[in-house]
Design a protein around this motif. Structure first.
Motif, PDB file in Angstrom:
ATOM      1  N   TYR A 196       0.832  -1.034   0.063  1.00  0.00           N
ATOM      2  CA  TYR A 196      -0.196  -0.035   0.019  1.00  0.00           C
ATOM      3  C   TYR A 196       0.937   1.278   0.002  1.00  0.00           C
ATOM      4  O   TYR A 196       0.652   2.317  -0.723  1.00  0.00           O
ATOM      5  CB  TYR A 196      -1.069   0.062   1.339  1.00  0.00           C
ATOM      6  N   LEU A 197       1.917   1.252   0.910  1.00  0.00           N
ATOM      7  CA  LEU A 197       2.738   2.406   0.984  1.00  0.00           C
ATOM      8  C   LEU A 197       3.602   2.537  -0.486  1.00  0.00           C
ATOM      9  O   LEU A 197       3.679   3.635  -0.854  1.00  0.00           O
ATOM     10  CB  LEU A 197       3.790   2.317   1.923  1.00  0.00           C
ATOM     11  N   LEU A 198       3.916   1.515  -1.060  1.00  0.00           N
ATOM     12  CA  LEU A 198       4.656   1.549  -2.202  1.00  0.00           C
ATOM     13  C   LEU A 198       3.758   2.132  -3.258  1.00  0.00           C
ATOM     14  O   LEU A 198       4.109   3.206  -4.282  1.00  0.00           O
ATOM     15  CB  LEU A 198       5.214   0.133  -2.673  1.00  0.00           C
ATOM     16  N   GLU A 199       2.477   1.607  -3.469  1.00  0.00           N
ATOM     17  CA  GLU A 199       1.528   2.380  -4.325  1.00  0.00           C
ATOM     18  C   GLU A 199       1.287   3.460  -4.150  1.00  0.00           C
ATOM     19  O   GLU A 199       1.193   4.471  -5.187  1.00  0.00           O
ATOM     20  CB  GLU A 199       0.231   1.225  -4.258  1.00  0.00           C
ATOM     21  N   ASP A 200       1.326   4.014  -2.913  1.00  0.00           N
ATOM     22  CA  ASP A 200       0.938   5.285  -2.890  1.00  0.00           C
ATOM     23  C   ASP A 200       2.183   6.209  -3.038  1.00  0.00           C
ATOM     24  O   ASP A 200       2.067   7.300  -3.767  1.00  0.00           O
ATOM     25  CB  ASP A 200       0.726   5.724  -1.297  1.00  0.00           C
ATOM     26  N   ALA A 201       3.351   5.630  -2.871  1.00  0.00           N
ATOM     27  CA  ALA A 201       4.629   6.511  -3.151  1.00  0.00           C
ATOM     28  C   ALA A 201       4.592   6.473  -4.865  1.00  0.00           C
ATOM     29  O   ALA A 201       4.967   7.309  -5.537  1.00  0.00           O
ATOM     30  CB  ALA A 201       5.796   5.585  -2.857  1.00  0.00           C
ATOM     31  N   TYR A 202       4.372   5.527  -5.552  1.00  0.00           N
ATOM     32  CA  TYR A 202       4.102   5.373  -7.171  1.00  0.00           C
ATOM     33  C   TYR A 202       3.247   6.320  -7.604  1.00  0.00           C
ATOM     34  O   TYR A 202       3.250   6.732  -8.693  1.00  0.00           O
ATOM     35  CB  TYR A 202       4.382   3.831  -7.784  1.00  0.00           C
ATOM     36  N   VAL A 203       2.245   6.480  -6.964  1.00  0.00           N
ATOM     37  CA  VAL A 203       1.192   7.429  -7.315  1.00  0.00           C
ATOM     38  C   VAL A 203       1.639   8.953  -7.541  1.00  0.00           C
ATOM     39  O   VAL A 203       1.357   9.770  -8.384  1.00  0.00           O
ATOM     40  CB  VAL A 203      -0.190   7.414  -6.455  1.00  0.00           C
ATOM     41  N   LYS A 204       2.364   9.329  -6.393  1.00  0.00           N
ATOM     42  CA  LYS A 204       3.103  10.369  -6.194  1.00  0.00           C
ATOM     43  C   LYS A 204       4.200  10.723  -7.151  1.00  0.00           C
ATOM     44  O   LYS A 204       4.307  11.549  -8.112  1.00  0.00           O
ATOM     45  CB  LYS A 204       3.744  10.672  -4.919  1.00  0.00           C
ATOM     46  N   ILE A 205       5.118   9.676  -7.658  1.00  0.00           N
ATOM     47  CA  ILE A 205       6.064   9.607  -8.307  1.00  0.00           C
ATOM     48  C   ILE A 205       5.480   9.809 -10.109  1.00  0.00           C
ATOM     49  O   ILE A 205       5.801  10.536 -10.885  1.00  0.00           O
ATOM     50  CB  ILE A 205       6.945   8.302  -8.376  1.00  0.00           C
ATOM     51  N   ASN A 206       4.680   8.979 -10.272  1.00  0.00           N
ATOM     52  CA  ASN A 206       3.713   8.986 -11.607  1.00  0.00           C
ATOM     53  C   ASN A 206       3.122  10.598 -11.723  1.00  0.00           C
ATOM     54  O   ASN A 206       3.073  11.257 -12.869  1.00  0.00           O
ATOM     55  CB  ASN A 206       2.671   8.183 -11.719  1.00  0.00           C
ATOM     56  N   LYS A 207       2.565  11.135 -10.599  1.00  0.00           N
ATOM     57  CA  LYS A 207       1.945  12.442 -10.798  1.00  0.00           C
ATOM     58  C   LYS A 207       3.135  13.423 -11.230  1.00  0.00           C
ATOM     59  O   LYS A 207       2.969  14.415 -11.903  1.00  0.00           O
ATOM     60  CB  LYS A 207       1.420  12.928  -9.385  1.00  0.00           C
ATOM     61  N   THR A 208       4.270  13.176 -10.325  1.00  0.00           N
ATOM     62  CA  THR A 208       5.433  14.053 -10.690  1.00  0.00           C
ATOM     63  C   THR A 208       5.888  13.996 -12.009  1.00  0.00           C
ATOM     64  O   THR A 208       6.301  14.950 -12.901  1.00  0.00           O
ATOM     65  CB  THR A 208       6.458  13.829  -9.599  1.00  0.00           C
ATOM     66  N   GLY A 209       6.091  12.597 -12.571  1.00  0.00           N
ATOM     67  CA  GLY A 209       6.461  12.408 -13.778  1.00  0.00           C
ATOM     68  C   GLY A 209       5.420  12.845 -15.034  1.00  0.00           C
ATOM     69  O   GLY A 209       6.217  13.523 -16.029  1.00  0.00           O
ATOM     70  N   ASP A 210       4.180  12.776 -14.790  1.00  0.00           N
ATOM     71  CA  ASP A 210       3.180  13.409 -15.582  1.00  0.00           C
ATOM     72  C   ASP A 210       3.334  14.942 -15.853  1.00  0.00           C
ATOM     73  O   ASP A 210       3.312  15.469 -16.688  1.00  0.00           O
ATOM     74  CB  ASP A 210       1.881  13.071 -15.145  1.00  0.00           C
ATOM     75  N   SER A 211       3.662  15.630 -14.472  1.00  0.00           N
ATOM     76  CA  SER A 211       3.884  17.200 -14.517  1.00  0.00           C
ATOM     77  C   SER A 211       5.135  17.542 -15.433  1.00  0.00           C
ATOM     78  O   SER A 211       5.106  18.412 -16.113  1.00  0.00           O
ATOM     79  CB  SER A 211       3.859  17.696 -13.067  1.00  0.00           C
ATOM     80  N   VAL A 212       6.030  16.734 -15.260  1.00  0.00           N
ATOM     81  CA  VAL A 212       7.319  17.019 -15.922  1.00  0.00           C
ATOM     82  C   VAL A 212       7.101  16.827 -17.363  1.00  0.00           C
ATOM     83  O   VAL A 212       7.481  17.773 -18.259  1.00  0.00           O
ATOM     84  CB  VAL A 212       8.518  16.160 -15.433  1.00  0.00           C
ATOM     85  N   ASN A 213       6.549  15.846 -17.575  1.00  0.00           N
ATOM     86  CA  ASN A 213       6.489  15.562 -19.138  1.00  0.00           C
ATOM     87  C   ASN A 213       5.192  16.353 -20.121  1.00  0.00           C
ATOM     88  O   ASN A 213       5.308  16.581 -20.997  1.00  0.00           O
ATOM     89  CB  ASN A 213       5.886  14.021 -19.472  1.00  0.00           C
ATOM     90  N   ASN A 214       4.385  16.663 -18.839  1.00  0.00           N
ATOM     91  CA  ASN A 214       3.245  17.476 -19.606  1.00  0.00           C
ATOM     92  C   ASN A 214       3.949  18.945 -20.292  1.00  0.00           C
ATOM     93  O   ASN A 214       3.872  19.474 -21.193  1.00  0.00           O
ATOM     94  CB  ASN A 214       2.157  17.968 -18.486  1.00  0.00           C
ATOM     95  N   ILE A 215       4.776  19.374 -19.432  1.00  0.00           N
ATOM     96  CA  ILE A 215       5.679  20.678 -19.480  1.00  0.00           C
ATOM     97  C   ILE A 215       6.525  20.336 -21.062  1.00  0.00           C
ATOM     98  O   ILE A 215       6.676  20.981 -21.712  1.00  0.00           O
ATOM     99  CB  ILE A 215       6.499  21.100 -18.224  1.00  0.00           C
ATOM    100  N   ALA A 216       7.229  19.176 -20.848  1.00  0.00           N
ATOM    101  CA  ALA A 216       8.130  18.867 -21.688  1.00  0.00           C
ATOM    102  C   ALA A 216       7.747  18.606 -23.191  1.00  0.00           C
ATOM    103  O   ALA A 216       8.002  19.243 -24.277  1.00  0.00           O
ATOM    104  CB  ALA A 216       8.915  17.595 -21.476  1.00  0.00           C
ATOM    105  N   PHE A 217       6.438  17.961 -23.139  1.00  0.00           N
ATOM    106  CA  PHE A 217       5.687  17.795 -24.436  1.00  0.00           C
ATOM    107  C   PHE A 217       5.119  19.235 -24.944  1.00  0.00           C
ATOM    108  O   PHE A 217       5.013  19.131 -26.148  1.00  0.00           O
ATOM    109  CB  PHE A 217       4.600  16.800 -24.451  1.00  0.00           C
ATOM    110  N   ALA A 218       4.638  20.010 -24.251  1.00  0.00           N
ATOM    111  CA  ALA A 218       4.165  21.152 -24.586  1.00  0.00           C
ATOM    112  C   ALA A 218       5.343  22.022 -25.056  1.00  0.00           C
ATOM    113  O   ALA A 218       5.116  22.563 -26.193  1.00  0.00           O
ATOM    114  CB  ALA A 218       3.788  21.956 -23.310  1.00  0.00           C
TER     115      ALA A 218
END
Length: 473
Positions: free
Chosen positions: A8-30
């Protein structure tokens, strides 16, 4: 440690990691898309900028929208990074510096901490470089793979190898970060588990300190030695509490019975007070007390009191010595305790009538190996060991009281007879003066015996009181 909790903790951590990665890539793709539009002014490649760039964005965000719970869009993003690099190379007519966008894209993918995302990127890059280099050097100049007029195989291989090494390094760092995240989550789960254990232990300790020894406690971790110690403490305190309750039960029972015995008058009332109190105190269903009669001539047992279901029962019953369980107890001078009782067993062999209890306890009223009678108790609930011990101790005191009461009754009976004889003698005083003197002597002897008996009774009561005080102390 609970593996589900760690997951559960690992899944929660990867939710945050994926959210961070999505934010980075949203900016990068734009930025990628805008960069393609900007460089389109130099060579007029607006169709490529909007066509390929727009298609990449549709692929990425479309997959993310259609599969919101899947990470497949991240792999699409890895492919798009390579496609944008190919787009920029083509738009700038093979400008060598555009190849570095492959490295930028590989670096951006590290944000997801998943080394596998590097594979689609490098696969598309290798395929693109290989095909487009081959086509350009076969005479298709408008492929625009590179601005160099010629790239030999060695240069191409070095170019591809360096790109692969950079991607491998990015994948390695993603792998390192992934392991670091898992290790941190494992440590965090362990710390939180310990905190939960401590909180759980504190709550359990508080419950015990407040006297709630029945509090339910479950060890959350096999390594929780404190929890195991608390369970052992609970077990020890429960045993001690049970022993203390049993001691209080014994002491109170002896004290209350002593009070009843001190206030005894005759056998009938004494028997009823004894059996009614014991049935209530032991939470039994019914009970009876049998007193030995005609000890010298023709001994038999008589039911002097019967108490059942909170009511006094008026029954007449005579049992011979050795007859049934009651007679057997008196004959053998030993306790009988039965728990396996047939449906009609009480009615046939016991002295209590047509009840069907779960257990029967019959104890001889014995004092100095002399039996004065028997006590019978029946209950739906099986008597515990300390309850049987209490009845056996009380039986000795009851026997002493019965003996003393019997002596008092005999003494009173003798005194009554003497009184009648005295009255008769007075009417014949003149004629029986000599007999009167003898009768007076007899009367004095009886009074002396009465005094001795009274002293014996007082000594017995005093001994009983001292014994009760010792038990209460």
């Amino acid at each position: 440690m609970d593996e589900k909790y760690e997951e559960y903790l690992l899944e929660d951590a990867y939710v945050k990691i994926n959210k961070t990665g999505d934010s980075v890539n949203n900016i990068a793709f734009a930025c990628y898309f805008l960069f393609g539009c900007i460089i389109a002014f130099q060579y007029g490649t607006f169709k490529i900028a909007f066509g390929v760039g727009g298609l990449c964005l549709v692929m990425y965000y479309g997959t993310k929208f259609l599969l919101p719970k899947s990470s497949f869009y991240q792999y699409i993003g890895s492919v798009i990074v390579a496609l944008f690099s190919a787009q920029f190379i083509y738009q700038m007519h093979g400008m060598f510096e555009m190849h570095f966008f492959v490295f930028i894209g590989a670096t951006l993918l590290i944000a997801y901490q998943n080394w596998r995302l590097q594979l689609p990127n490098i696969i598309v890059v290798v395929i693109h470089h290989g095909i487009f280099a081959y086509l350009q050097y076969k005479g298709n100049a408008e492929i625009y793979f590179t601005q160099q007029t010629y790239m030999d195989l060695e240069t191409f291989l070095f170019h591809g190898a360096l790109a692969t090494v950079v991607v491998l390094i990015c994948g390695y760092w993603a792998y390192i970060l992934e392991r670091k995240t898992k290790r941190e989550m494992f440590i965090k789960a362990g710390v939180l588990q310990q905190v939960n254990n401590i909180r759980h232990n504190i709550e359990f300790a508080d419950a015990i300190s407040q006297g709630n020894l029945a509090a339910i406690y479950t060890i959350m971790d096999d390594k929780d030695e404190l929890g195991k110690s608390l369970l052992k403490m609970q077990a020890s305190l429960t045993i001690a509490q049970k022993k203390d309750m049993q001691d209080k039960f014994m002491t109170l029972g002896l004290a209350q019975m002593g009070e009843i015995l001190r206030n005894s008058s005759d056998i009938q009332s004494l028997s009823y007070e004894i059996i009614s109190h014991m049935v209530k105190y032991l939470k039994a269903n019914q009970g009876g007390i049998f007193i030995l009669q005609d000890k010298e001539s023709d001994p038999y047992l008589e039911l002097t009191a019967c108490y059942a279901y909170d009511r006094k029962k008026y029954l007449k019953k005579r049992i011979e010595i050795g007859e049934g369980l009651i007679g057997q107890v008196v004959l053998e001078k030993d306790t009988i305790f039965l728990t396996d009782i047939p449906h009609d067993y009480v009615h046939i062999t016991s002295g209590l009538g047509e009840a069907n209890p779960g257990c029967i306890l019959i104890v001889p009223l014995k004092l100095n190996d002399e039996v004065e009678g028997a006590l019978e108790l029946a209950s739906f609930n099986v008597f515990e060991k300390h309850e049987i011990e209490l009845v056996e101790k009380l039986a000795e005191s009851i026997a002493s009281a019965v003996s003393a009461t019997r002596t008092n009754e005999n003494t009173k009976k003798l005194l009554e007879e003497l009184k009648q004889q005295t009255e008769m003698l007075r009417s014949q005083e003149e004629e029986m003066r000599q007999n009167m003197e003898e009768l007076a002597a007899t009367q004095e002897e009886m009074e002396r015996r009465q005094a001795e008996m009274e002293e014996m009774r007082i000594e017995e009561v005093t001994r009983l009181q001292n014994r009760i005080k010792e038990l209460e102390g």
